[in-house]
Design a protein around this motif. Structure first.
Motif, PDB file in Angstrom:
ATOM      1  N   GLY A  97      -0.323  16.027   3.737  1.00 42.07           N
ATOM      2  CA  GLY A  97       0.444  15.083   4.542  1.00 42.07           C
ATOM      3  C   GLY A  97       0.854  15.730   5.852  1.00 42.07           C
ATOM      4  N   THR A 140      -1.453   7.472  -0.964  1.00 38.52           N
ATOM      5  CA  THR A 140      -0.755   6.459  -0.151  1.00 38.52           C
ATOM      6  C   THR A 140      -0.747   5.116  -0.885  1.00 38.52           C
ATOM      7  OG1 THR A 140      -2.760   6.203   1.161  1.00 38.52           O
ATOM      8  CG2 THR A 140      -1.058   7.535   2.115  1.00 38.52           C
ATOM      9  N   TRP A 197       2.049   5.257  -3.468  1.00 37.57           N
ATOM     10  CA  TRP A 197       3.349   5.034  -2.799  1.00 37.57           C
ATOM     11  C   TRP A 197       3.547   3.543  -2.486  1.00 37.57           C
ATOM     12  CZ3 TRP A 197       7.529   8.118  -1.339  1.00 37.57           C
ATOM     13  CH2 TRP A 197       8.401   7.578  -0.381  1.00 37.57           C
ATOM     14  N   GLU A 202       6.577   4.934   5.451  1.00 40.07           N
ATOM     15  CA  GLU A 202       5.386   5.649   4.991  1.00 40.07           C
ATOM     16  C   GLU A 202       5.789   7.019   4.438  1.00 40.07           C
ATOM     17  OE1 GLU A 202       2.338   4.468   5.180  1.00 40.07           O
ATOM     18  OE2 GLU A 202       2.765   2.704   6.426  1.00 40.07           O
TER      19      GLU A 202
END
Ligand code: SIN
Ligand code: FE2
Length: 212
Positions: free
Chosen positions: A58, A90, A93, A102
């Motif tokens: 990330g 992602t 999430w 984000e």
């Protein structure tokens, strides 16, 4: 899949990733760790080594050394930017975090069979409105969670390969840790041990960034 609420705000999805999903994630991690190798974090001030080894992917990664805990954009040993978050993470999430922000960092913790993690809060982030999302791979961990004060009562649950756990809302700053790894509980990884991933939002939202 409806989660189980372990304590208020601590949501648990047992077996969230099936075996094929776990294998895909483990393969992504092998690629990530080839570029951003695991390293030994050290306690601030004392320099005492942690029993886990860590890395990140990330835009930001979490590091700990004699100077303190912090997030930074580069690997402390290679000096390179962390590898990007793989789409699998992602997507996890987006599906589970319930946050319009984000994720910015995924901490990768490698537990050898004798590793553990003492009770702590995740509080090096500037933004606590977003949750911390945890995914586990490999051998089962005995995970302990309490309240927002160290002395609060705790309870423990076993986090198995493929399980997802969210620390959100009132549990975002809950004390948590790993008492031990339960040997020979998974055949996923090529060696005995456990990988835990925690996805985090680090920075405060920027104007215009929050999309419902
Ligand atoms: C952590 O608190 O960073 C890791 C938790 C876990 O290994 O389940
Ligand atoms: Fe933590």
């Amino acid at each position: 899949m409806a989660p189980v609420e372990i304590v208020p705000g601590c949501l648990y999805w047992p077996g969230w990733l099936d075996r094929a999903g776990q294998e895909a994630l483990a393969a992504e991690l092998r690629t990530i760790l080839a570029k951003a190798p695991l390293f030994v974090p050290r306690m601030p001030r004392t320099g005492k080594p942690f029993s886990v080894r860590i890395s990140s992917c990330g835009p930001l990664g979490w590091v700990s050394d004699i100077a303190g805990y912090r997030y930074q954009a580069t690997h402390p040993e290679t000096g390179e930017a962390w590898p990007p978050l793989p789409p699998l993470l992602t997507r996890a999430w987006a599906e589970l975090a319930g946050s319009p922000l984000e994720p910015e960092a995924c901490l990768i913790n490698w537990y050898a069979p004798d590793a553990r993690m003492g009770l702590h809060q995740d509080r090096d982030e500037d933004e606590f409105s977003a949750p911390v999302l945890s995914l586990s791979l490999g051998d089962t961990a005995v995970f302990r969670i309490g309240g927002t004060a160290r002395k609060d009562p705790t309870r423990s649950i076993r986090l198995a390969s493929g399980d997802a756990l969210l620390l959100s809302g009132p549990a975002r700053l809950a004390f948590h840790g790993v008492d031990r790894i339960v040997p020979e509980t998974s055949t996923l990884l090529k060696q005995p041990g456990r990988i835990n991933l925690t996805l985090r939002r680090v920075r405060r939202a920027e104007l215009g960034e929050i999309r419902p």
